[in-house]
Design a protein around this motif. Structure first.
Motif, short mmCIF file in Angstrom:
data_model
loop_
_atom_site.label_atom_id
_atom_site.label_comp_id
_atom_site.label_asym_id
_atom_site.label_seq_id
_atom_site.Cartn_x
_atom_site.Cartn_y
_atom_site.Cartn_z
N GLN A 1 -21.66 19.82 -7.91
CA GLN A 1 -23.12 19.92 -7.97
C GLN A 1 -23.74 19.28 -6.73
O GLN A 1 -24.70 19.82 -6.18
CB GLN A 1 -23.65 19.24 -9.24
CG GLN A 1 -23.46 20.06 -10.49
CD GLN A 1 -23.93 19.33 -11.74
OE1 GLN A 1 -23.94 18.10 -11.80
NE2 GLN A 1 -24.31 20.10 -12.75
N LEU A 2 -23.19 18.16 -6.30
CA LEU A 2 -23.70 17.50 -5.10
C LEU A 2 -23.48 18.39 -3.87
O LEU A 2 -24.39 18.57 -3.06
CB LEU A 2 -23.01 16.15 -4.90
CG LEU A 2 -23.44 15.35 -3.68
CD1 LEU A 2 -24.92 15.02 -3.73
CD2 LEU A 2 -22.60 14.08 -3.56
N LYS A 3 -22.30 18.98 -3.76
CA LYS A 3 -22.03 19.88 -2.65
C LYS A 3 -22.94 21.09 -2.69
O LYS A 3 -23.45 21.53 -1.65
CB LYS A 3 -20.56 20.34 -2.67
CG LYS A 3 -19.59 19.28 -2.24
CD LYS A 3 -18.15 19.78 -2.28
CE LYS A 3 -17.18 18.69 -1.91
NZ LYS A 3 -15.78 19.16 -1.96
N ALA A 4 -23.17 21.63 -3.89
CA ALA A 4 -24.07 22.79 -4.02
C ALA A 4 -25.48 22.42 -3.59
O ALA A 4 -26.16 23.20 -2.92
CB ALA A 4 -24.06 23.30 -5.46
N GLN A 5 -25.92 21.22 -3.95
CA GLN A 5 -27.25 20.77 -3.55
C GLN A 5 -27.33 20.64 -2.03
O GLN A 5 -28.32 21.04 -1.41
CB GLN A 5 -27.57 19.44 -4.22
CG GLN A 5 -28.95 18.91 -3.89
CD GLN A 5 -29.23 17.58 -4.57
OE1 GLN A 5 -28.38 17.01 -5.24
NE2 GLN A 5 -30.42 17.07 -4.37
N ARG B 1 -12.94 13.55 -18.24
CA ARG B 1 -13.53 12.66 -17.22
C ARG B 1 -13.30 13.24 -15.82
O ARG B 1 -14.20 13.23 -14.98
CB ARG B 1 -12.93 11.26 -17.33
CG ARG B 1 -13.53 10.44 -18.45
CD ARG B 1 -13.14 8.98 -18.32
NE ARG B 1 -11.70 8.75 -18.47
CZ ARG B 1 -11.06 8.56 -19.63
NH1 ARG B 1 -11.75 8.58 -20.76
NH2 ARG B 1 -9.76 8.35 -19.66
N ARG B 2 -12.09 13.76 -15.58
CA ARG B 2 -11.79 14.35 -14.27
C ARG B 2 -12.67 15.58 -14.02
O ARG B 2 -13.23 15.75 -12.94
CB ARG B 2 -10.31 14.73 -14.18
CG ARG B 2 -9.90 15.27 -12.82
CD ARG B 2 -8.41 15.56 -12.73
NE ARG B 2 -7.86 16.29 -13.84
CZ ARG B 2 -7.92 17.63 -13.98
NH1 ARG B 2 -8.51 18.36 -13.06
NH2 ARG B 2 -7.39 18.23 -15.04
N LEU B 3 -12.79 16.42 -15.04
CA LEU B 3 -13.61 17.63 -14.90
C LEU B 3 -15.08 17.28 -14.71
O LEU B 3 -15.80 17.94 -13.93
CB LEU B 3 -13.42 18.56 -16.10
CG LEU B 3 -12.06 19.24 -16.20
CD1 LEU B 3 -11.95 20.01 -17.52
CD2 LEU B 3 -11.81 20.16 -15.02
N THR B 4 -15.54 16.24 -15.39
CA THR B 4 -16.93 15.80 -15.23
C THR B 4 -17.15 15.30 -13.80
O THR B 4 -18.16 15.63 -13.17
CB THR B 4 -17.26 14.70 -16.25
OG1 THR B 4 -17.08 15.20 -17.57
CG2 THR B 4 -18.70 14.23 -16.09
N ALA B 5 -16.21 14.54 -13.29
CA ALA B 5 -16.33 14.04 -11.90
C ALA B 5 -16.30 15.21 -10.93
O ALA B 5 -17.09 15.25 -9.97
CB ALA B 5 -15.20 13.06 -11.60
N ASP B 6 -15.41 16.18 -11.17
CA ASP B 6 -15.35 17.37 -10.31
C ASP B 6 -16.67 18.14 -10.36
O ASP B 6 -17.17 18.60 -9.33
CB ASP B 6 -14.20 18.29 -10.73
CG ASP B 6 -12.83 17.71 -10.40
OD1 ASP B 6 -12.77 16.71 -9.66
OD2 ASP B 6 -11.83 18.27 -10.90
#
Length: 94
Positions: free
Chosen positions: A32-36, A22-27
């Motif tokens: 991904q948001l930062k990359a976008q 769950r932590r890795l998925t959130a990370d």
């Protein structure tokens, strides 16, 4: 008793793995948001750079056009002076 301890150990390990997942998925989602966002910023910067190039080209084109207009005006003035000198000489013949 050993089976209970082993089962508990496995359940604890599974719980830890689920928490980690769950932590890795959130990370991952955060990254991904930062990359976008970075990609969008890059596109904006590319567009600004292109617009700047167009603006610089427009300024250069305008400068060249002014130089050509000035040269054409000077040629026209020289030609007018030649015509005026020629006309003054022809009037002197009367």
């Amino acid at each position: 008793m050993a089976e209970k301890a082993l089962t508990q150990t496995l359940e604890d390990a599974l719980t830890d793995c689920e928490k980690t997942m769950r932590r890795l998925t959130a990370d991952r989602e955060s990254l991904q948001l930062k990359a976008q966002q970075v990609q969008e910023e890059l596109e904006r910067t590319k567009n600004e750079t292109q617009n700047s190039r167009y603006s610089m080209q427009a300024v250069e084109d305008e400068r060249i056009a002014r130089i050509k207009a000035e040269q054409a005006r000077e040629k026209l003035e020289q030609r007018m002076e030649q015509i005026n000198r020629k006309n003054k000489r022809s009037f002197a013949c009367f």
